[in-house]
Enzyme design. Structure first.
Site, mmCIF file in Angstrom:
data_model
loop_
_atom_site.group_PDB
_atom_site.id
_atom_site.type_symbol
_atom_site.label_atom_id
_atom_site.label_comp_id
_atom_site.label_asym_id
_atom_site.label_seq_id
_atom_site.Cartn_x
_atom_site.Cartn_y
_atom_site.Cartn_z
ATOM 1 N N ARG A 9 0.238 32.235 -27.353
ATOM 2 C CA ARG A 9 0.385 33.060 -28.553
ATOM 3 C C ARG A 9 -0.088 32.308 -29.798
ATOM 4 N NH1 ARG A 9 4.780 37.301 -27.357
ATOM 5 N NH2 ARG A 9 5.193 37.375 -29.578
ATOM 6 N N GLU A 25 6.176 45.140 -28.782
ATOM 7 C CA GLU A 25 6.632 44.264 -29.866
ATOM 8 C C GLU A 25 6.191 44.771 -31.234
ATOM 9 O OE1 GLU A 25 5.949 40.014 -29.377
ATOM 10 O OE2 GLU A 25 5.614 40.304 -27.223
#
Length: 215
Positions: free
Chosen positions: A55, A168
């Protein structure tokens, strides 16, 4: 796409170890992983290191190509997330093996957050699945909230809907403490720990023991 209607007032949820709370209150913000690393913020890291690195270094948002996922503060659209399940099960890929009891949920209102972010010229997006995977789609327009699989998001038995469950909301750089509306905890012990960590003056979200948010 789910047949479940988009909630009229969607909530978003960030999970953290309770020992992160004092620094969050002191700073007035929840920070993205990139900033947590830069600041060497105190507290226990609960995520999977390999995914955090992906990420931080590899995964970018298609709606904001110059932003990496790790540059954003991540939220789920539900409590009792897949990540919390991995923590509950003491998944061997996690460095953290302390179980779910010390984990707290920070709840906020999606529309209030987006209004604040737009006023601050901070970018945001939401994903249709896990933003830590190599393939995910993201959107930066609330008109597309119907593309989230809300049936999966709301499911307690999500094994066959794991990807949709992990949708998300991502906010660039930092998330303000004053937008946290409620803190959910699993036990009375953690409840008292949280209440005692809140500022005597300033923003004090409601704190509640919510076992349904846990496994």
């Amino acid at each position: 796409m789910s047949a479940v209607v988009v909630p009229p007032q969607p909530k978003i949820y960030h999970i953290a170890h309770v020992d992160r709370l004092p620094s969050i209150v002191n700073d007035g913000f929840l920070w993205c992983d990139a900033e947590i690393m830069r600041r060497a913020s105190p507290g226990t890291t609960i995520g999977m290191n390999s995914i955090k690195q992906r990420r931080l270094n590899e995964l970018r948002l298609s709606s904001h190509p110059d932003i990496r996922v790790g540059d954003c503060v991540p939220f789920y659209f539900c409590p009792r997330s897949v990540m919390l399940y991995l923590i509950y099960r003491c998944n061997p890929e996690l460095t953290y093996q302390g179980g779910q009891e010390p984990i707290v949920h920070f709840e906020a209102d999606l529309h209030a957050v987006v209004a604040w972010a737009n006023a601050q010229a901070l970018r945001w997006a939401f994903t249709l699945s896990n933003a830590g995977s190599n393939f995910f789609e993201d959107r930066n327009n609330l008109a597309h909230l119907n593309e989230i699989n809300w049936q999966a998001v709301q499911a307690h038995n999500w094994q066959s809907q794991k990807e949709g469950k992990q949708a998300e909301f991502l906010l660039e750089k930092h998330f303000p403490w004053h937008l946290i509306e409620r803190i959910g905890v699993q036990s009375n012990a953690v409840y008292h720990h949280v209440v005692n960590s809140l500022p005597a003056h300033g923003h004090r979200p409601m704190v509640a023991v919510l076992p349904d948010w846990y496994y």
